[in-house]
Design a protein around this motif. Structure first.
Motif, mmCIF file in Angstrom:
data_model
loop_
_atom_site.group_PDB
_atom_site.id
_atom_site.type_symbol
_atom_site.label_atom_id
_atom_site.label_comp_id
_atom_site.label_asym_id
_atom_site.label_seq_id
_atom_site.Cartn_x
_atom_site.Cartn_y
_atom_site.Cartn_z
ATOM 1 N N LEU A 8 1.000 -1.243 -0.592
ATOM 2 C CA LEU A 8 -0.121 -0.423 0.221
ATOM 3 C C LEU A 8 0.851 1.348 0.247
ATOM 4 C CD1 LEU A 8 -2.994 -1.120 2.082
ATOM 5 C CD2 LEU A 8 -2.479 -0.545 -0.353
ATOM 6 N N VAL B 48 -2.929 -2.248 9.455
ATOM 7 C CA VAL B 48 -1.985 -2.872 8.410
ATOM 8 C C VAL B 48 -1.786 -0.685 7.629
ATOM 9 C CG1 VAL B 48 -2.232 -2.501 5.390
ATOM 10 C CG2 VAL B 48 -2.381 -4.485 6.885
ATOM 11 N N GLY B 49 -2.763 0.228 8.193
ATOM 12 C CA GLY B 49 -2.864 1.718 7.916
ATOM 13 C C GLY B 49 -1.857 2.386 8.832
ATOM 14 N N PHE B 50 -0.919 1.648 9.984
ATOM 15 C CA PHE B 50 -0.284 1.673 10.845
ATOM 16 C C PHE B 50 0.889 1.843 10.054
ATOM 17 C CE2 PHE B 50 2.574 0.951 14.102
ATOM 18 C CZ PHE B 50 3.244 2.335 14.232
ATOM 19 N N LEU C 174 3.747 4.133 8.732
ATOM 20 C CA LEU C 174 5.663 4.289 8.823
ATOM 21 C C LEU C 174 6.229 3.471 7.310
ATOM 22 C CD1 LEU C 174 6.027 1.190 11.668
ATOM 23 C CD2 LEU C 174 6.406 3.695 11.393
ATOM 24 N N THR D 12 11.777 -1.616 12.951
ATOM 25 C CA THR D 12 10.394 -0.399 13.897
ATOM 26 C C THR D 12 9.543 -1.196 13.607
ATOM 27 O OG1 THR D 12 11.799 1.208 13.568
ATOM 28 C CG2 THR D 12 9.591 1.431 14.622
ATOM 29 N N LEU E 143 7.079 -3.730 16.556
ATOM 30 C CA LEU E 143 6.372 -3.035 16.948
ATOM 31 C C LEU E 143 4.853 -4.135 17.209
ATOM 32 C CD1 LEU E 143 6.667 0.801 16.203
ATOM 33 C CD2 LEU E 143 6.647 -0.312 18.212
ATOM 34 N N PHE F 200 -11.469 -1.357 4.337
ATOM 35 C CA PHE F 200 -11.803 -0.634 4.842
ATOM 36 C C PHE F 200 -13.171 0.414 5.410
ATOM 37 C CE2 PHE F 200 -7.154 -0.718 3.953
ATOM 38 C CZ PHE F 200 -6.245 -1.360 5.504
ATOM 39 N N PHE G 49 7.550 -2.052 26.444
ATOM 40 C CA PHE G 49 7.171 -3.714 25.973
ATOM 41 C C PHE G 49 6.838 -4.460 26.470
ATOM 42 C CE2 PHE G 49 10.212 -1.336 22.607
ATOM 43 C CZ PHE G 49 9.210 -1.146 21.313
ATOM 44 N N VAL H 276 1.543 9.381 15.725
ATOM 45 C CA VAL H 276 1.966 8.211 15.885
ATOM 46 C C VAL H 276 3.275 7.713 14.775
ATOM 47 C CG1 VAL H 276 0.863 5.497 13.588
ATOM 48 C CG2 VAL H 276 -0.428 7.141 15.078
#
Lengths: 313, 307
Positions: free
Chosen positions: A109, A188-190, A194, A235, A239, B45, B145, B300
């Motif tokens: 994406l 997935v959007g996050f 990134l 990263t 995450l 979505f 974490f 974010v």
């Protein structure tokens, strides 16, 4: 620079005694006072509570944490429990699929979004908004969509596809895929955001050079751009990985571990034994196993991030 | 239409259509593929949002006999009223409104307190380092974490000892604690990016720890405050685990109440009420998301990048 002892108005009142210990203590006193909440959190919560949990995982505590030391008994019992083993298998299966698909779809994406498309911000808004929502909301919406009679399956059957089946949520073999659909929708959007930041960070010159050399675009992405985005990728993996180990809310809302125990996960096992199962020792052993799995994700990352720094510069 | 016209032998209509060199070929096969894929994903979505909202406006018969794709016959707010005032969450049937106010009472103080503490920590870590400060910070970041389940029971015992278990204060305290790592990281990185000369000049002028913080650092850090605010409001509002464990039965936040409404297996589920409740719970983070726009993305990203 910050080593110079500062005398604020409050400090000036008490007379300074020339003593080394006292001097070290007095040095930067306001900063130390300001950092007290952080120091307390680190010592009491992150270190203290973790050690407490590990310690009580070696006891036979039941309703209250007052058991006697029993060595690895709780761990033996843990690995003999089918519910725990199913939880671990589920998490590994879900985790592997989720990690790979989140990264692949996120990258795909991001690449599509990077083609100087129109309505970029509209597409980005649409892809990222689920990330703003609670896992509980995500789980409940998908629970409704995947409702076998009234959801997507029912709607498709009404439209004429009489054999259309989408009963993953009530099918023990498929329930993990139901979790995956909802999990991907949320995350997935996050990952895309990134990755997009990573792509935008790649120097335009690289692209020009690749074009001059006649390397096909897809090849440039995989062989040149992707390795250059190593930092972003690491990263993202850390995450997503530590998020997967924590997987709890989504399961509670979407399947509550069902059907049967076919979608149980370790985090849920811990909470259930802790608060409704009344078996603290067992919960602590399971929690310690979760801790170890996070360590396995974190240690290579810490090594790459901090251990390798000397060599690179 | 033009093809049928030619086939039936009538005058070729197609030749009268305006033709000419297109300004630039927009619909190349590549472009079509690109936009088709993007639209396909966009539908994936958007579909749940559509289902959520449209179901919440339907009546129960309409849901039972209609399709999940169908638009509601008419906008019906009954489910929304019921979700807000009278839906049953476990033992009580007061709807989501108590949960909403509990969530507000939890989110507001824990957001303010955690941001304030993190701002001071970040400032101390950059400008007033002391022996061990970096070690504490590293443990803090690593600690973030650790799965919450590992620290959950000892924290229950601590809050019980403090006499706040089952009260809103406990949830506020827990959110403040677990918000600290990421926020401290944010502020530390931000303060480190400010020019050090500013700090030094203030020191020379005789300003102390707090004066420099309140008169120089705070006024300059509005952007990072907004980012931290977005992160904390959405994060705390969306929390389920801490609310479920620490809030007790009388102080449940909205997410916990929502889960109880939908997943309590008594009687026939009212899907329209459930979906209205879901939309209501998602409304606050969605508003924050849409209002803050690019700042949310920045938040974010800032929250994700390790220092």
């Amino acid at each position: 620079m910050a080593d110079i002892a500062v005398q604020t108005a409050e400090e000036g009142r008490d007379v300074a005694r020339p003593g080394l210990l006292r001097k070290t203590f007095r040095k930067n006193l306001p900063a130390k006072i300001a950092a007290l909440p952080m120091i307390a959190t680190v010592l009491v919560v992150f270190v203290g509570c973790t050690i407490w949990t590990i310690y009580y995982s070696f006891t036979n505590s039941k309703l209250l944490p007052t058991g006697k030391f029993v060595g690895f008994d709780q761990y033996d019992r843990l690995f003999a429990t089918s519910r725990w083993n199913i939880s671990v298998t589920n998490l590994m299966t879900y985790g592997a699929m989720s990690l790979v698909l989140t990264l692949v779809l996120g990258f795909l994406l991001a690449v599509l979004m990077d083609q100087k498309i129109r309505f970029e911000s509209a597409f980005r808004t649409i892809m990222l908004y689920p990330f703003a929502l609670s896992f509980i909301v995500t789980g409940l919406v998908w629970q409704w969509i995947m409702n076998p009679t009234l959801g997507l399956q029912g709607a498709m059957r009404d439209l004429g596809w009489a054999n259309f089946t989408f009963d993953w949520i009530s099918n023990p073999r498929m329930v993990l895929f139901a979790l995956l659909i909802a999990g991907l929708w949320q995350g997935v959007g996050f990952c895309m955001v990134l990755m997009l930041a990573g792509l935008r960070g790649v120097d335009e010159e690289i692209w020009k050079a690749a074009r001059v050399d006649g390397i096909p675009t897809w090849r440039t992405y995989i062989s040149i751009v992707l390795p250059m985005m190593r930092g972003v990728l690491v990263t993202a993996v850390v995450l997503i990985g530590s998020g997967i180990v924590r997987l709890y809310d989504l399961v509670v809302a979407l399947t509550n571990g069902g059907p049967g125990i076919s979608s149980e996960v370790p985090a849920k096992y811990v909470v259930n034994y802790m608060f409704s199962g009344g078996n603290i020792g067992q919960a602590m052993a399971a929690a310690t196993m979760m801790l170890i799995s996070v360590m396995i994700i974190m240690i290579p990352w810490a090594y790459l991030e901090f251990g390798g720094k000397g060599k690179r510069t | 239409m033009s093809t049928t016209a030619t086939m039936t032998g009538a005058a070729p209509v197609s030749s009268t259509e305006p033709r000419g060199p297109k300004p630039k070929p927009f619909f190349t096969p590549k472009k079509i593929m690109l936009y088709t894929t993007l639209v396909f994903f966009a539908l994936y979505f958007l579909f749940p949002l559509y289902v959520m909202v449209s179901t919440s406006f339907k009546t129960m018969p309409e849901i039972r006999f209609g399709s999940i794709f169908a638009l509601p016959n008419q906008i019906n707010f009954d489910a929304w009223v019921s979700a807000w005032t009278s839906a049953c969450t476990g033992l009580t049937c007061n709807g989501l409104s108590p949960g909403f106010w509990n969530s507000v009472k939890i989110t507001v103080p824990s957001t303010i307190v955690s941001i304030f503490i993190a701002a001071i920590n970040g400032y101390a870590l950059v400008n007033w380092r002391f022996k061990g400060s970096e070690i504490f910070f590293s443990i803090l970041i690593f600690g973030s974490f650790i799965p919450y389940q590992v620290m959950l029971y000892p924290l229950v015992m601590i809050t019980r000892e403090l006499g706040i278990f089952g009260k809103l204060e406990a949830v506020i305290l827990i959110h403040t604690i677990f918000g600290m790592p990421i926020l401290t990281l944010l502020f530390r990185n931000y303060f480190a990016s400010l020019p050090q000369e500013l700090f030094k000049a203030a020191r020379v002028d005789g300003a102390g720890f707090w004066r420099i913080f309140f008169e120089i650092m705070l006024p300059m850090s509005l952007p990072i405050f907004v980012v931290a605010l977005i992160l904390q409001i959405t994060g705390i509002w969306n929390d389920f685990l801490f609310g479920a464990v620490f809030a007790g039965t009388h102080n449940q936040p909205m997410t916990v109440q929502l889960n109880n409404i939908v997943n309590s297996a008594q009687g026939t589920p009212e899907y329209n009420v459930n979906m209205a409740a879901t939309v209501l719970t998602g409304l606050v983070p969605l508003i924050v998301y849409f209002v803050s726009g690019k700042l949310f993305v920045r938040g974010v990203a800032a929250g994700a990048v390790k220092g």
